[in-house]
Design a protein around this motif. Structure first.
Motif, short mmCIF file in Angstrom:
data_model
loop_
_atom_site.label_atom_id
_atom_site.label_comp_id
_atom_site.label_asym_id
_atom_site.label_seq_id
_atom_site.Cartn_x
_atom_site.Cartn_y
_atom_site.Cartn_z
N ASP A 113 -4.97 12.41 1.64
CA ASP A 113 -5.73 11.22 2.03
C ASP A 113 -4.80 10.00 2.11
O ASP A 113 -4.96 9.15 2.98
N ASP A 173 -3.14 3.33 9.28
CA ASP A 173 -2.68 1.94 9.15
C ASP A 173 -1.48 1.68 10.06
O ASP A 173 -1.39 0.63 10.69
N ASN A 182 -6.15 -0.53 -0.80
CA ASN A 182 -6.76 0.63 -1.42
C ASN A 182 -6.53 0.50 -2.92
O ASN A 182 -5.42 0.68 -3.39
N LYS A 234 0.84 -1.20 0.00
CA LYS A 234 0.00 0.00 0.00
C LYS A 234 0.87 1.25 0.00
O LYS A 234 0.60 2.21 -0.73
N ARG A 238 -2.85 10.34 5.40
CA ARG A 238 -3.72 10.07 6.56
C ARG A 238 -4.11 8.59 6.65
O ARG A 238 -4.17 8.03 7.74
N GLU A 239 -4.36 7.98 5.51
CA GLU A 239 -4.71 6.56 5.52
C GLU A 239 -3.53 5.72 6.00
O GLU A 239 -3.69 4.83 6.83
#
Length: 178
Positions: free
Chosen positions: A117, A125, A108, A47, A120-121
């Motif tokens: 984003d 995580d 994602n 990711k 922040r994601e």
């Protein structure tokens, strides 16, 4: 007539058996926990690398380099985790399918994710990953596996550092108006 000595029956040992003083129930529990962490590590690595490859915008260079550095750090822990499983006598992951069945880090697959984003994601995580590392540490303490606990302490520190950097990078962008 020649004298023939009977062969002594030996206990059949698995070719992957590893000597350890940990109890079998500890080996099983810790190996399972480490394999789930390993699956999470691979998912978090991919990711992070995905976001590294697809980041865009005015802070491209900074975010691109930050995510590449973090992905490399995450990937570097995979071998340490897997080898620890083997050192204590457990079996580790064998396939992408097994990773997918164990991972808790959500993929994602969006075509586009705005840079803030992304940060922040990944921050979320990494925070969750740190909490999962702490749970594994408690399990190691319960089974008196100080070596694995010690490794996990370092991984927690690295994860908290990644979380901090992602937090500051995403917060700084908000203040600058971008």
């Amino acid at each position: 007539m020649a004298k023939v000595r009977a062969l002594v029956q030996r206990k059949k040992v698995s070719p992957l058996d590893t000597p350890t003083d940990l109890k079998p129930e500890g080996i099983a529990a810790i190996s399972q926990a480490l394999n789930v962490l390993l699956a999470d590590t691979f998912a978090l690595y991919l990711k992070t690398k995905n976001f590294h490859w697809h980041v865009s915008g005015p802070h491209f260079r900074d975010y691109h380099l930050l995510l590449d550095e973090q992905a490399a750090q995450i990937y570097a822990t995979t071998d340490d985790i897997a080898e620890r499983v083997r050192k204590i006598g457990g079996m580790t992951l064998r396939s992408i399918g097994q990773i997918a069945s164990l991972q808790r880090v959500k993929d994602n697959n969006a075509d586009f994710v705005p840079p803030l984003d992304m940060l922040r994601e990944l921050m979320g995580d990494n925070k969750t990953f740190a909490a999962n590392l702490r749970e594994a540490h408690e399990l190691c303490d319960k089974h008196e596996d100080v070596a694995t606990a010690s490794l996990i302490e370092n991984w927690i520190d690295e994860t908290e550092r990644r979380t901090w950097f992602l937090f500051e990078a995403s917060r700084g962008a908000d203040r600058s108006g971008h």
